[in-house]
Design a protein around this motif. Sequence first.
Motif, short mmCIF file in Angstrom:
data_model
loop_
_atom_site.label_atom_id
_atom_site.label_comp_id
_atom_site.label_asym_id
_atom_site.label_seq_id
_atom_site.Cartn_x
_atom_site.Cartn_y
_atom_site.Cartn_z
N MET A 1 0.86 -1.17 0.00
CA MET A 1 0.00 0.00 0.00
C MET A 1 0.90 1.22 0.00
O MET A 1 1.86 1.29 0.76
CB MET A 1 -0.88 0.00 1.25
CG MET A 1 -1.64 1.28 1.47
SD MET A 1 -2.56 1.34 3.03
CE MET A 1 -3.89 0.22 2.63
N LEU A 2 0.56 2.18 -0.83
CA LEU A 2 1.30 3.44 -0.88
C LEU A 2 0.47 4.50 -0.17
O LEU A 2 -0.67 4.75 -0.53
CB LEU A 2 1.57 3.85 -2.33
CG LEU A 2 2.41 5.11 -2.51
CD1 LEU A 2 3.80 4.90 -1.93
CD2 LEU A 2 2.51 5.45 -3.98
N ILE A 3 1.04 5.12 0.85
CA ILE A 3 0.37 6.14 1.65
C ILE A 3 1.11 7.46 1.41
O ILE A 3 2.32 7.54 1.63
CB ILE A 3 0.39 5.80 3.14
CG1 ILE A 3 -0.25 4.43 3.39
CG2 ILE A 3 -0.30 6.90 3.95
CD1 ILE A 3 0.01 3.88 4.78
N THR A 4 0.40 8.47 0.95
CA THR A 4 1.00 9.78 0.68
C THR A 4 0.32 10.84 1.53
O THR A 4 -0.91 10.88 1.61
CB THR A 4 0.84 10.15 -0.81
OG1 THR A 4 1.39 9.12 -1.61
CG2 THR A 4 1.54 11.46 -1.12
N VAL A 5 1.12 11.68 2.17
CA VAL A 5 0.62 12.79 2.96
C VAL A 5 1.26 14.07 2.44
O VAL A 5 2.49 14.13 2.29
CB VAL A 5 0.93 12.62 4.47
CG1 VAL A 5 0.51 13.86 5.25
CG2 VAL A 5 0.25 11.38 5.02
N THR A 6 0.42 15.06 2.15
CA THR A 6 0.89 16.37 1.69
C THR A 6 0.43 17.42 2.67
O THR A 6 -0.73 17.45 3.05
CB THR A 6 0.34 16.69 0.29
OG1 THR A 6 0.67 15.62 -0.59
CG2 THR A 6 0.90 17.99 -0.25
N ARG A 7 1.36 18.29 3.08
CA ARG A 7 1.02 19.40 3.96
C ARG A 7 1.46 20.68 3.28
O ARG A 7 2.57 20.76 2.75
CB ARG A 7 1.73 19.24 5.30
CG ARG A 7 1.46 20.41 6.24
CD ARG A 7 2.12 20.22 7.57
NE ARG A 7 3.56 20.18 7.43
CZ ARG A 7 4.39 19.79 8.39
NH1 ARG A 7 3.92 19.39 9.55
NH2 ARG A 7 5.69 19.79 8.18
N SER A 8 0.57 21.68 3.28
CA SER A 8 0.92 22.96 2.68
C SER A 8 0.44 24.09 3.57
O SER A 8 -0.39 23.88 4.47
CB SER A 8 0.31 23.09 1.28
OG SER A 8 -1.09 23.04 1.36
N GLY A 9 0.93 25.27 3.29
CA GLY A 9 0.52 26.44 4.05
C GLY A 9 1.51 26.76 5.13
O GLY A 9 2.72 26.56 4.98
N GLY A 10 1.00 27.27 6.24
CA GLY A 10 1.86 27.68 7.33
C GLY A 10 2.48 29.03 7.08
O GLY A 10 2.18 29.71 6.09
N PHE A 11 3.36 29.44 7.96
CA PHE A 11 3.95 30.77 7.90
C PHE A 11 4.73 30.99 6.60
O PHE A 11 4.61 32.02 5.95
CB PHE A 11 4.85 31.00 9.11
CG PHE A 11 5.50 32.35 9.13
CD1 PHE A 11 4.74 33.48 9.40
CD2 PHE A 11 6.84 32.49 8.86
CE1 PHE A 11 5.32 34.73 9.41
CE2 PHE A 11 7.43 33.73 8.86
CZ PHE A 11 6.66 34.86 9.14
N ALA A 12 5.53 30.02 6.21
CA ALA A 12 6.36 30.16 5.01
C ALA A 12 5.61 29.79 3.74
O ALA A 12 6.11 30.03 2.64
CB ALA A 12 7.61 29.30 5.14
N GLY A 13 4.43 29.20 3.86
CA GLY A 13 3.64 28.84 2.68
C GLY A 13 4.21 27.70 1.87
O GLY A 13 3.89 27.54 0.70
N GLY A 14 5.07 26.91 2.46
CA GLY A 14 5.70 25.82 1.74
C GLY A 14 4.84 24.58 1.69
O GLY A 14 3.78 24.50 2.31
N GLU A 15 5.31 23.60 0.93
CA GLU A 15 4.60 22.33 0.82
C GLU A 15 5.58 21.21 1.10
O GLU A 15 6.73 21.25 0.68
CB GLU A 15 4.01 22.17 -0.58
CG GLU A 15 3.22 20.88 -0.75
CD GLU A 15 2.50 20.80 -2.08
OE1 GLU A 15 1.51 21.53 -2.25
OE2 GLU A 15 2.95 20.03 -2.93
N GLN A 16 5.10 20.22 1.83
CA GLN A 16 5.90 19.05 2.14
C GLN A 16 5.08 17.82 1.78
O GLN A 16 3.90 17.74 2.12
CB GLN A 16 6.24 19.03 3.63
CG GLN A 16 7.05 17.84 4.04
CD GLN A 16 7.35 17.85 5.54
OE1 GLN A 16 6.73 18.59 6.30
NE2 GLN A 16 8.29 17.04 5.96
N GLU A 17 5.69 16.89 1.07
CA GLU A 17 5.00 15.66 0.71
C GLU A 17 5.92 14.49 0.98
O GLU A 17 7.10 14.52 0.61
CB GLU A 17 4.59 15.67 -0.76
CG GLU A 17 3.82 14.41 -1.16
CD GLU A 17 3.29 14.48 -2.58
OE1 GLU A 17 2.39 15.29 -2.82
OE2 GLU A 17 3.81 13.73 -3.43
#
Length: 80
Positions: A1-17
């Motif tokens: 199973m492939l599980i992907t989590v993406t987070r964006s926003g925050g103070f710097a407006g960056g994205e992490q996946e």
Amino acid sequence: MLITVTRSGGFAGGEQEREIDTAGRRDAPQWEELAHRAVASTPDGYHYRITVDGRTVDLQDPYLSEDQQRLVRGVLGEGS
């Protein structure tokens, strides 16, 4: 199973996946059970996309703040 989590926003407006492939992992059953519970716990509600002066946010019931709820109801003509 492939599980992907993406987070964006925050103070710097960056994205992490990041992703986890459970294939071949000894702890695969725990990850897979957790993933199924996390997805299943999302209620069947409305999804909203609000754009203000070019800035867009995606939201879902019941996770709207009081201000977001008031804006949605007002713009959609559902009272305040």
